[in-house]
Write an enzyme that holds these catalytic residues in place. Sequence first.
Site, short mmCIF file in Angstrom:
data_model
loop_
_atom_site.label_atom_id
_atom_site.label_comp_id
_atom_site.label_asym_id
_atom_site.label_seq_id
_atom_site.Cartn_x
_atom_site.Cartn_y
_atom_site.Cartn_z
N GLY A 102 0.83 -1.21 0.00
CA GLY A 102 0.00 0.00 0.00
C GLY A 102 0.86 1.25 0.00
O GLY A 102 1.87 1.30 0.69
N ARG A 122 1.05 -5.03 -5.44
CA ARG A 122 1.24 -6.25 -4.67
C ARG A 122 1.41 -7.35 -5.72
O ARG A 122 0.62 -7.44 -6.65
CB ARG A 122 0.03 -6.53 -3.78
CG ARG A 122 -0.28 -5.37 -2.81
CD ARG A 122 -1.36 -5.76 -1.83
NE ARG A 122 -1.94 -4.60 -1.16
CZ ARG A 122 -1.44 -3.99 -0.08
NH1 ARG A 122 -0.32 -4.42 0.45
NH2 ARG A 122 -2.05 -2.96 0.46
N ASP A 161 5.87 -4.99 6.31
CA ASP A 161 6.69 -6.19 6.58
C ASP A 161 6.45 -7.33 5.59
O ASP A 161 7.29 -8.21 5.46
CB ASP A 161 6.64 -6.63 8.05
CG ASP A 161 5.25 -6.87 8.54
OD1 ASP A 161 4.31 -6.84 7.72
OD2 ASP A 161 5.09 -7.10 9.76
N THR A 174 4.31 2.35 5.67
CA THR A 174 2.91 1.92 5.81
C THR A 174 2.19 2.87 6.75
O THR A 174 2.76 3.32 7.75
CB THR A 174 2.79 0.49 6.36
OG1 THR A 174 1.40 0.24 6.68
CG2 THR A 174 3.61 0.24 7.61
N ASP A 192 -0.07 1.95 8.66
CA ASP A 192 -0.65 1.15 9.75
C ASP A 192 0.15 1.14 11.05
O ASP A 192 -0.37 0.72 12.08
CB ASP A 192 -0.81 -0.32 9.30
CG ASP A 192 -1.72 -0.46 8.09
OD1 ASP A 192 -2.56 0.43 7.87
OD2 ASP A 192 -1.60 -1.48 7.38
N ASP A 226 2.33 -0.89 11.95
CA ASP A 226 2.31 -2.26 12.49
C ASP A 226 3.62 -3.01 12.25
O ASP A 226 3.63 -4.22 12.02
CB ASP A 226 1.14 -3.04 11.86
CG ASP A 226 1.22 -3.11 10.35
OD1 ASP A 226 2.07 -2.40 9.75
OD2 ASP A 226 0.45 -3.87 9.75
N ARG A 282 -5.49 -2.36 8.79
CA ARG A 282 -5.43 -3.82 8.60
C ARG A 282 -5.75 -4.51 9.94
O ARG A 282 -6.82 -4.27 10.47
CB ARG A 282 -4.05 -4.23 8.08
CG ARG A 282 -4.05 -5.58 7.35
CD ARG A 282 -2.68 -5.93 6.88
NE ARG A 282 -2.24 -5.10 5.79
CZ ARG A 282 -2.57 -5.31 4.52
NH1 ARG A 282 -3.30 -6.34 4.18
NH2 ARG A 282 -2.14 -4.51 3.58
N LYS A 324 -25.41 13.58 27.59
CA LYS A 324 -24.64 13.55 26.32
C LYS A 324 -25.61 13.35 25.17
O LYS A 324 -26.46 12.46 25.24
CB LYS A 324 -23.62 12.42 26.35
CG LYS A 324 -22.39 12.76 27.17
CD LYS A 324 -21.23 11.92 26.69
CE LYS A 324 -19.94 12.35 27.39
NZ LYS A 324 -18.77 11.76 26.79
O1 F6P Z 1 -1.44 -1.34 4.73
C1 F6P Z 1 -2.11 -0.17 4.38
C2 F6P Z 1 -3.55 -0.45 4.08
O2 F6P Z 1 -4.18 0.76 3.70
C3 F6P Z 1 -4.34 -1.10 5.23
O3 F6P Z 1 -4.70 -0.18 6.21
C4 F6P Z 1 -5.46 -1.73 4.48
O4 F6P Z 1 -5.96 -2.84 5.17
C5 F6P Z 1 -4.81 -2.16 3.19
O5 F6P Z 1 -3.66 -1.37 3.02
C6 F6P Z 1 -5.67 -2.05 1.96
O6 F6P Z 1 -4.94 -2.57 0.90
P1 F6P Z 1 -5.34 -2.46 -0.64
O7 F6P Z 1 -4.77 -1.18 -1.16
O8 F6P Z 1 -4.67 -3.64 -1.27
O9 F6P Z 1 -6.84 -2.50 -0.71
#
Ligand code: F6P
Length: 334
Positions: free
Chosen positions: A15, A76, A107, A129, A131, A133, A175, A218
């Site tokens: 991504g 990918r 990763d 990324t 994320d 992560d 993710r 609230k």
């Molecule tokens: O890793 C980045 C990310 O945007 C994640 O947050 C998400 O799950 C994924 O990529 C989406 O991937 P794609 O672009 O393949 O739909």
Amino acid sequence: MPKKINKIAVLTSGGDAPGMNAAIRAVVRRALGLGMKVVGIEKGYQGLLNEEMYDMDARSVADSIHRGGTILRTARSAEFKEEAGKKKGAEILKKRGIEGLVVIGGDGSYKGALGLSKHDIGVVCLPGTIDLDIACTDYTIGFDTAINTAMEAIDKVRDTSSSHERCSIIEVMGRNAGYIALWCGVATGAEDILIPEKYDYNEQEIINHIIESRKIGKTHHLIINAEGIGHSTSMARRIEAATGMEARATILGYMQRGGSPTCKDRFYASIMGAYAADLLNEGKINRVIGHLGGDFKDFDIDEALAMQKDLPDYYYQVSRALSRSAINANRVAK
Ligand code: F6P
């Protein structure tokens, strides 16, 4: 004595993330300054297998530092996941005299780089990324921009949610990780933050929280839901049925990955890109660059991939305490 690397390539994989261009720019300009030749590979590992690449000079990265996305584009690749794909990729690089490769990605991309290293390509990986992560680093390229983009969007949804006295469930990316949700949830004062690392799927607890919050005055309720939990639309339907409060789901989606990178993403990505070129220049290969404990560092790829990352429990406890303090105070007063 490590072997001198004269020609390197750079690619972005997985991504895209804001700040990748700053990283590419720094790799290219630092490596050229050190006397290396640089090739840009387009569309990640798939582009490598298709030999979509070109020689880069200092002007190849001009006017890119402020732009979102990646000027090298990304992909990918299923073919590259296979051992035969990695062997073919390494042969293509060797045929072109490329001895080192900088991979900017998550990763999953590191695993591809590790495969190339087994075929004598010297690799250095950068954490790219949104994320956050990746275990060997507390910073990833793109996270800072993504959380600021998401935060601004959430603030806007919050305005209308408040006007209509609704419950808003806003789903953010990440993710299987909850970092974007946790940071944005705390930063927007969300009543509930649902993240894969902590959520126990006790929806009744959320429903009770909404009911009790309404009792103390609230008028709207903000739930930040991580992509790893998902199902925001059906959750909204169930919450509306159980509480009588109108509920709406908003899935922020890919807008979180775009936009001009923040200063932090441009700066950190620039340092990391230059660091990658320095490592290759010194013949220090098969490394992953991270930022840990206030410093930029490099790790062996195997070591980096074996590391575990835990979302700090204290951050989550604080988020719960802040969003429930009014209710708790009300209970104590009674
Ligand atoms: O890793 C980045 C990310 O945007 C994640 O947050 C998400 O799950 C994924 O990529 C989406 O991937 P794609 O672009 O393949 O739909």
